[in-house]
Design a protein around this motif. Sequence first.
Motif, PDB file in Angstrom:
ATOM      1  N   GLN A 107     -61.942 -23.325 -10.029  1.00  0.00           N
ATOM      2  CA  GLN A 107     -61.837 -24.314 -11.100  1.00  0.00           C
ATOM      3  C   GLN A 107     -62.262 -23.696 -12.432  1.00  0.00           C
ATOM      4  O   GLN A 107     -62.787 -22.586 -12.459  1.00  0.00           O
ATOM      5  CB  GLN A 107     -62.674 -25.547 -10.792  1.00  0.00           C
ATOM      6  CG  GLN A 107     -64.099 -25.226 -10.379  1.00  0.00           C
ATOM      7  CD  GLN A 107     -64.766 -26.384  -9.657  1.00  0.00           C
ATOM      8  OE1 GLN A 107     -64.743 -27.495 -10.132  1.00  0.00           O
ATOM      9  NE2 GLN A 107     -65.375 -26.098  -8.522  1.00  0.00           N
ATOM     10  N   GLN A 108     -61.978 -24.435 -13.481  1.00  0.00           N
ATOM     11  CA  GLN A 108     -62.423 -23.973 -14.796  1.00  0.00           C
ATOM     12  C   GLN A 108     -63.682 -24.739 -15.187  1.00  0.00           C
ATOM     13  O   GLN A 108     -63.791 -25.929 -14.927  1.00  0.00           O
ATOM     14  CB  GLN A 108     -61.348 -24.246 -15.843  1.00  0.00           C
ATOM     15  CG  GLN A 108     -60.098 -23.411 -15.644  1.00  0.00           C
ATOM     16  CD  GLN A 108     -59.146 -23.535 -16.830  1.00  0.00           C
ATOM     17  OE1 GLN A 108     -59.317 -24.386 -17.706  1.00  0.00           O
ATOM     18  NE2 GLN A 108     -58.135 -22.684 -16.861  1.00  0.00           N
ATOM     19  N   GLN A 109     -64.634 -24.057 -15.801  1.00  0.00           N
ATOM     20  CA  GLN A 109     -65.830 -24.723 -16.305  1.00  0.00           C
ATOM     21  C   GLN A 109     -66.137 -24.208 -17.697  1.00  0.00           C
ATOM     22  O   GLN A 109     -66.013 -23.013 -17.967  1.00  0.00           O
ATOM     23  CB  GLN A 109     -67.041 -24.431 -15.416  1.00  0.00           C
ATOM     24  CG  GLN A 109     -67.037 -25.122 -14.070  1.00  0.00           C
ATOM     25  CD  GLN A 109     -67.218 -26.635 -14.161  1.00  0.00           C
ATOM     26  OE1 GLN A 109     -67.533 -27.189 -15.221  1.00  0.00           O
ATOM     27  NE2 GLN A 109     -67.001 -27.309 -13.044  1.00  0.00           N
ATOM     28  N   ARG A 110     -66.532 -25.143 -18.558  1.00  0.00           N
ATOM     29  CA  ARG A 110     -67.069 -24.779 -19.874  1.00  0.00           C
ATOM     30  C   ARG A 110     -68.459 -25.400 -19.957  1.00  0.00           C
ATOM     31  O   ARG A 110     -68.581 -26.626 -19.970  1.00  0.00           O
ATOM     32  CB  ARG A 110     -66.200 -25.364 -20.988  1.00  0.00           C
ATOM     33  CG  ARG A 110     -64.849 -24.681 -21.191  1.00  0.00           C
ATOM     34  CD  ARG A 110     -64.104 -25.482 -22.245  1.00  0.00           C
ATOM     35  NE  ARG A 110     -62.998 -24.779 -22.845  1.00  0.00           N
ATOM     36  CZ  ARG A 110     -61.747 -24.813 -22.380  1.00  0.00           C
ATOM     37  NH1 ARG A 110     -61.458 -25.500 -21.278  1.00  0.00           N
ATOM     38  NH2 ARG A 110     -60.787 -24.163 -23.017  1.00  0.00           N
ATOM     39  N   THR A 138     -68.350 -19.756 -19.717  1.00  0.00           N
ATOM     40  CA  THR A 138     -67.107 -20.316 -19.196  1.00  0.00           C
ATOM     41  C   THR A 138     -66.729 -19.580 -17.912  1.00  0.00           C
ATOM     42  O   THR A 138     -66.991 -18.390 -17.782  1.00  0.00           O
ATOM     43  CB  THR A 138     -65.951 -20.163 -20.200  1.00  0.00           C
ATOM     44  OG1 THR A 138     -65.638 -18.766 -20.327  1.00  0.00           O
ATOM     45  CG2 THR A 138     -66.312 -20.719 -21.563  1.00  0.00           C
ATOM     46  N   GLY A 140     -63.667 -19.104 -14.699  1.00  0.00           N
ATOM     47  CA  GLY A 140     -62.327 -19.359 -14.167  1.00  0.00           C
ATOM     48  C   GLY A 140     -61.202 -19.136 -15.157  1.00  0.00           C
ATOM     49  O   GLY A 140     -60.067 -19.524 -14.888  1.00  0.00           O
ATOM     50  N   ILE A 141     -61.472 -18.542 -16.301  1.00  0.00           N
ATOM     51  CA  ILE A 141     -60.411 -18.302 -17.284  1.00  0.00           C
ATOM     52  C   ILE A 141     -60.378 -16.800 -17.582  1.00  0.00           C
ATOM     53  O   ILE A 141     -61.324 -16.241 -18.133  1.00  0.00           O
ATOM     54  CB  ILE A 141     -60.633 -19.110 -18.581  1.00  0.00           C
ATOM     55  CG1 ILE A 141     -60.869 -20.589 -18.231  1.00  0.00           C
ATOM     56  CG2 ILE A 141     -59.420 -18.954 -19.518  1.00  0.00           C
ATOM     57  CD1 ILE A 141     -61.352 -21.443 -19.380  1.00  0.00           C
ATOM     58  N   ILE A 146     -59.821 -17.563 -23.967  1.00  0.00           N
ATOM     59  CA  ILE A 146     -61.169 -18.154 -23.934  1.00  0.00           C
ATOM     60  C   ILE A 146     -62.155 -17.264 -24.697  1.00  0.00           C
ATOM     61  O   ILE A 146     -63.061 -17.778 -25.359  1.00  0.00           O
ATOM     62  CB  ILE A 146     -61.632 -18.430 -22.475  1.00  0.00           C
ATOM     63  CG1 ILE A 146     -62.866 -19.346 -22.481  1.00  0.00           C
ATOM     64  CG2 ILE A 146     -61.962 -17.143 -21.719  1.00  0.00           C
ATOM     65  CD1 ILE A 146     -62.582 -20.764 -22.875  1.00  0.00           C
ATOM     66  N   THR A 305     -64.625 -14.365  -9.806  1.00  0.00           N
ATOM     67  CA  THR A 305     -64.258 -15.379 -10.804  1.00  0.00           C
ATOM     68  C   THR A 305     -64.413 -14.783 -12.196  1.00  0.00           C
ATOM     69  O   THR A 305     -65.486 -14.269 -12.519  1.00  0.00           O
ATOM     70  CB  THR A 305     -65.224 -16.593 -10.721  1.00  0.00           C
ATOM     71  OG1 THR A 305     -65.261 -17.064  -9.378  1.00  0.00           O
ATOM     72  CG2 THR A 305     -64.797 -17.710 -11.638  1.00  0.00           C
TER      73      THR A 305
END
Length: 434
Positions: A107-110, A138, A140-141, A146, A305
Motif C-alpha cells: 500500500q501507499q502511506q504518507r 512515504t 510504497g511509491i 514522490i 518497499t
Amino acid sequence: MAKNIQSIRGMHDILPEAAPTWQFFESTVRNLLATYGYSEIRMPIVEQTDLFKRAVGEVTDIVEKEMYILESRRDTEGGEAFSMALRPEGTAGCVRAGIQAGLIFNQQQRLWYAGPMFRAERPQKGRYRQFHQIGVETFGIAGPDIDAELIAIGARLWKQLGLKNIHLELNSLGSLEARHAYRQLLVEYFSAHQDQLDEDSKRRLHTNPLRILDSKNPTMRELVAAAPNLHEHLDSESAEHFAQLQSMLDGMGISYRINPRLVRGLDYYSRTVFEWVTDELGSQGTVCAGGRYDGLVEQLGGRPTPACGFAMGVERLILLLETQAVQAPANNPDVFLVMAGDAAAKAGLSLAEQLRDALPDLRLVSNCGGGNFKTQMKRADKSGAAVALILGENELERAEITLKPLRSEGEQINLPLCELAAHLSQLIEKTKQH
Ligand code: ATP
Ligand code: MG
C-alpha cells in the motif's frame, strides 16, 4: 535551602516567551502536511537499541557514539533483558511501527511525526542533546514524483513561514548495488593515498568509506576532490530516476544545486538524497535533510518497499525565524477581567463562563487570587490583554461593565452586561484581521 537542580547540558526548556514561535512553526507544518494528505503517527521515544543498529548502521556517528542507552531491564514477565535506547532519529521507529501495524505492505502511506530526539553530541548553537524533529516518510511509491513532492513541501513550507535564503542541495547515491561497487573503487583510491588520510578517515576506510567524502577537514579537501565521482558510476535506472527528478523540479520552478559530495550520515539511503541549507546559522546550516531509503523496510524485516522521507531540525528553523526576525502571531488574551469586591468576584466567575459559552474563541483571563483594583490592573496590563473588563460594585448594581482599552488610546466605556458578548465578538474579529 536545598541546592537548585539544573537541566542537563544540551537539553533545554522551551520557555513561554518562545512558545508563540514554536506554535506558529508547528501549526504551519501541521496544516501544510494535511493539505498534502499526510497523516500523523506517534511512536515511543524509547526503542530496542538493535533497531537503530540495524536501521541507521553500526558504523555511523549516531550508533558509534551518539546514542543514549538505558540500563537493560527484564520484562516483568521474565524473558531476556534487552538494551533500550532513547531514539536518535525517527525513521527507524516509523518503519518499525509501520511494519508492525501492517501499514506498509502493498500500500501507499504518507506519514509524519514530531517530537524530541536524543544524541550525545557536543552542544553548541543549533546542536543539542535533546532536539526536535518533524519527520515526513512515504512508503510504497518508487518513482521520482514522490521525491519531488517531498521537496516541494519543503519549498512551500519555507515560503509559508516567511523564511528566505534556504537552498536545496541534491544528489543521487545510486542503487545499493551500484553503491557497493563504487565503495570498492573508493577503498582502492583512498588505500593508494593512505599517507594523506586523517585519523577519522583511516578508521572509515574499511567500515564506511563514503563518509570520507563528507570530511570537513581542510587537509583532506584536495584528496576528496580528486576521488572517483559517484555520478560516473550510477546504475542506469538510478541515473534515469535522478534525471526525471531534476526535470520535475525544473517544471515546478524549484532551484537546486547538485552536490556530488552529499552522502548523508545515515546508512539507509539509496538514490535521492537532499539537504536544505542556509548560510545564516554558522556551521549548523542544514535545517532539513532526507532522501530515498528503498532498502530499509526489508532490512527491518518487512517486504521490499520503496520509501522516501525527510526530517527537519526544529530548533535550527526556530533560530532562523529569529535571525530573520519573522514575527509569530502573538498569543495575547483579548480581555482581562478585573473584579473589585467580594460580590463582584463571585459574579465575575459566572460572567466569565457565560462569555466563554457565547464566544468559544474568546481569550479571557480572569483575575484570580484577589488583590485591590490597582494590583489587578497591573496584572491586566502584564497579561498583554487588549482590554480590561472591570466589574465593580457600581457596575454590578446597574448590570453594567466597564471596558478600558489597555493597548490603544481609546476611551473607557460602560456597556449593559447584556450587550457585552456582541461587543466582544466584534473585538475578536478585529484582532483576527490584524
Ligand atoms: P549534522 O550533519 O548537522 O550532524 P545529521 O546529518 O546528523 O546533521 P540528520 O540525522 O539528517 O542530521 O537529522 C535531520 C536534521 O535534524 C538535521 O538536518 C538537523 O537540522 C537536525 N539535527 C540533527 N542533529 C541535531 C542536533 N544534535 N541538534 C539539533 N538539530 C539536529
Ligand atoms: Mg549529526
